[in-house]
Design a protein around this motif. Structure first.
Motif, PDB file in Angstrom:
ATOM      1  N   VAL A  87      -8.406  -2.940  -6.094  1.00 33.21           N
ATOM      2  CA  VAL A  87      -7.511  -3.328  -7.178  1.00 33.21           C
ATOM      3  C   VAL A  87      -8.195  -4.410  -8.018  1.00 33.21           C
ATOM      4  O   VAL A  87      -8.644  -5.423  -7.487  1.00 33.21           O
ATOM      5  N   ALA A 112      -0.768  -1.085  -9.435  1.00 32.22           N
ATOM      6  CA  ALA A 112      -1.352  -1.031  -8.107  1.00 32.22           C
ATOM      7  C   ALA A 112      -1.038  -2.285  -7.298  1.00 32.22           C
ATOM      8  O   ALA A 112      -0.791  -2.228  -6.097  1.00 32.22           O
ATOM      9  N   THR A 117      -7.349   0.641 -10.727  1.00 38.40           N
ATOM     10  CA  THR A 117      -7.691   1.091  -9.392  1.00 38.40           C
ATOM     11  C   THR A 117      -8.454   2.403  -9.526  1.00 38.40           C
ATOM     12  O   THR A 117      -8.496   2.998 -10.600  1.00 38.40           O
ATOM     13  N   ASP A 131      -7.462   6.065  -5.221  1.00 38.12           N
ATOM     14  CA  ASP A 131      -6.374   5.187  -4.800  1.00 38.12           C
ATOM     15  C   ASP A 131      -5.110   5.444  -5.620  1.00 38.12           C
ATOM     16  O   ASP A 131      -3.994   5.325  -5.099  1.00 38.12           O
ATOM     17  N   TYR A 132      -5.284   5.807  -6.876  1.00 37.03           N
ATOM     18  CA  TYR A 132      -4.115   6.121  -7.705  1.00 37.03           C
ATOM     19  C   TYR A 132      -3.292   7.263  -7.103  1.00 37.03           C
ATOM     20  O   TYR A 132      -2.059   7.247  -7.152  1.00 37.03           O
ATOM     21  N   LEU A 158      -0.582   6.131  -5.068  1.00 36.01           N
ATOM     22  CA  LEU A 158       0.393   5.247  -5.717  1.00 36.01           C
ATOM     23  C   LEU A 158       1.401   6.035  -6.551  1.00 36.01           C
ATOM     24  O   LEU A 158       2.294   5.452  -7.174  1.00 36.01           O
ATOM     25  N   PHE A 216      -0.809  -3.865  -1.967  1.00 36.88           N
ATOM     26  CA  PHE A 216      -0.350  -2.870  -2.929  1.00 36.88           C
ATOM     27  C   PHE A 216       1.146  -3.018  -3.207  1.00 36.88           C
ATOM     28  O   PHE A 216       1.789  -2.087  -3.678  1.00 36.88           O
TER      29      PHE A 216
END
Length: 399
Positions: A40, A84, A90, A94-95, A98, A224
């Motif tokens: 992040v 994030a 990010t 990783d997205y 999320l 997060f």
């Protein structure tokens, strides 16, 4: 039992700040590695020194081209701006974990605005669909600001509502930090089905554990911004499955959690300033627990009540936060202004002053500033000022 020293070393290695920058030319591969280590990169509009997202990368890599970083962050397709932590960048991978946040639409005021202005939102969305990426300044009917800070025009609120609903994505920010929005398929391409919500959250907790080295339950949850009721049972499951292990850490009043097989480094040689929004210090209870370092950002504190200054950066030397400095870029005078600089209790002032001077000169050069001006006149500040004026032979001439 993990020692407090070992916990600090684990945290610093995991974050990529365990040794000074190499001084080599910085490439996209270096940017990619930093993003992998941090996961992040938090955004903030404060520009008293430079935009905040530039600083964590400088702490880890040293001098680099900020325009090249921005181009990679927003134009490479490898990163996504999203909620994030707070507003942050990010990685695309990783997205994907999320995406459950698109169901939450977490700001009540935006939910109410969307409910009351459905037709206006649809019109703004159609304008983006037809005309390509838009900022609030390019909308046909953006509305007017109603005041500072949160007095946003209705066009900006509409764009943020559509972003929060997943109907728009952020395509880029321009030099003045203005946000441009576009339809998701033009920003993200094909996304495919999202993993189940609990699988996304499990993955985020594991990712947080890797980024932290070792952390308490609240450390993992904060990374997060998961709620404790969500994080607590998932961390218990991850421990039961063997994906995390619980460890006792000397001096901590609660257990820590880490990835099994994590190697504890013997030594770190860190030397850098840290942004107030750096993951090493952004969760203030963790900074206190790891480093015995009490830290608050004082931007919103009235000047007379500030303890250390307006924009204060902690200074990491070895495996400890040993000092802090109030910094600002005086672009009119082409100087890095240092109105306040401080040593923490127990720090050895001479090597600390020398290290801080090295990093102040390096930061000034990176920002294109000609001088470093330490205006504070207390004994430690004078030591730093003297060290700034007398670089070592390996550093070359003073900035």
């Amino acid at each position: 039992m993990l020692s407090a020293d070992a916990a600090r070393r684990l945290a610093l290695v995991a974050q990529g700040v365990a040794k000074p920058p190499s001084g080599r030319a910085v490439t996209r591969a270096h940017f990619r590695r930093v993003m992998q280590q941090m996961a992040v990169l938090q955004l903030d509009s404060v520009n008293v020194l430079c935009r905040s997202h530039f600083l964590p990368v400088f702490s880890r890599l040293g001098a680099y081209d900020r325009d090249r970083l921005d181009a990679w962050l927003w134009q490479s397709g490898e990163n996504v701006e999203f909620l994030a932590h707070e507003a942050a960048l990010t990685s695309r991978a990783d997205y994907d974990n999320l995406r459950f946040r698109l169901e939450q639409f977490r700001y009540k005021g935006y939910r109410e605005f969307a409910a009351d202005n459905a037709g206006y939102l649809d019109a703004v969305l159609q304008e983006v669909v037809d005309g390509g990426a838009q900022s609030v300044r390019t909308l046909n009917d953006p509305g007017n600001r109603t005041g500072p800070w949160w007095g946003m025009p209705r066009g900006k609120i509409a764009l943020e509502c559509l972003f929060g609903q997943g109907r728009l994505a952020i395509s880029r920010r321009c030099e003045r930090f203005i946000t441009w929005y576009d339809v998701p398929e033009r920003v993200l391409g094909e996304t495919g089905p999202a993993p189940a919500k609990t699988e996304q959250q499990r993955a985020l907790l594991l990712r947080a554990a890797g980024c932290l080295g070792v952390g308490t339950l609240d450390d993992l949850a904060d990374y997060f911004r998961l709620s404790m009721p969500v994080a607590r049972p998932l961390v218990a499951q991850l421990c039961e499955d063997g994906a995390l292990e619980e460890v006792a850490v000397s001096g901590w009043d609660r257990p820590g959690f880490m990835r099994p097989g994590t190697t504890v480094p013997r030594k770190v040689r860190a030397e850098c300033f840290l942004s107030p929004f750096d993951p090493v210090v952004w969760y203030r209870p963790r900074a206190q627990r790891l480093f015995d370092f009490h830290y608050r950002i004082e931007i919103y504190v009235p000047e007379a009540k500030r303890r250390f200054g307006y924009y204060v950066l902690p200074f990491l030397l070895g495996d400890r936060l040993q000092g802090r400095a109030d910094l600002r870029a005086d672009r009119a005078e082409s100087c890095l202004a240092v109105p306040g600089v401080y040593a923490e209790a127990g720090a050895d002032p001479e090597p600390l002053a020398a290290a801080m001077a090295r990093q102040l000169r390096a930061m000034a050069g990176w920002l294109g500033l000609e001088t470093v001006v330490v205006s504070a006149r207390d004994p430690f500040a004078r030591q730093v000022a003297d060290a700034v004026a007398k670089p070592t032979l390996s550093e070359g001439s003073a900035v």
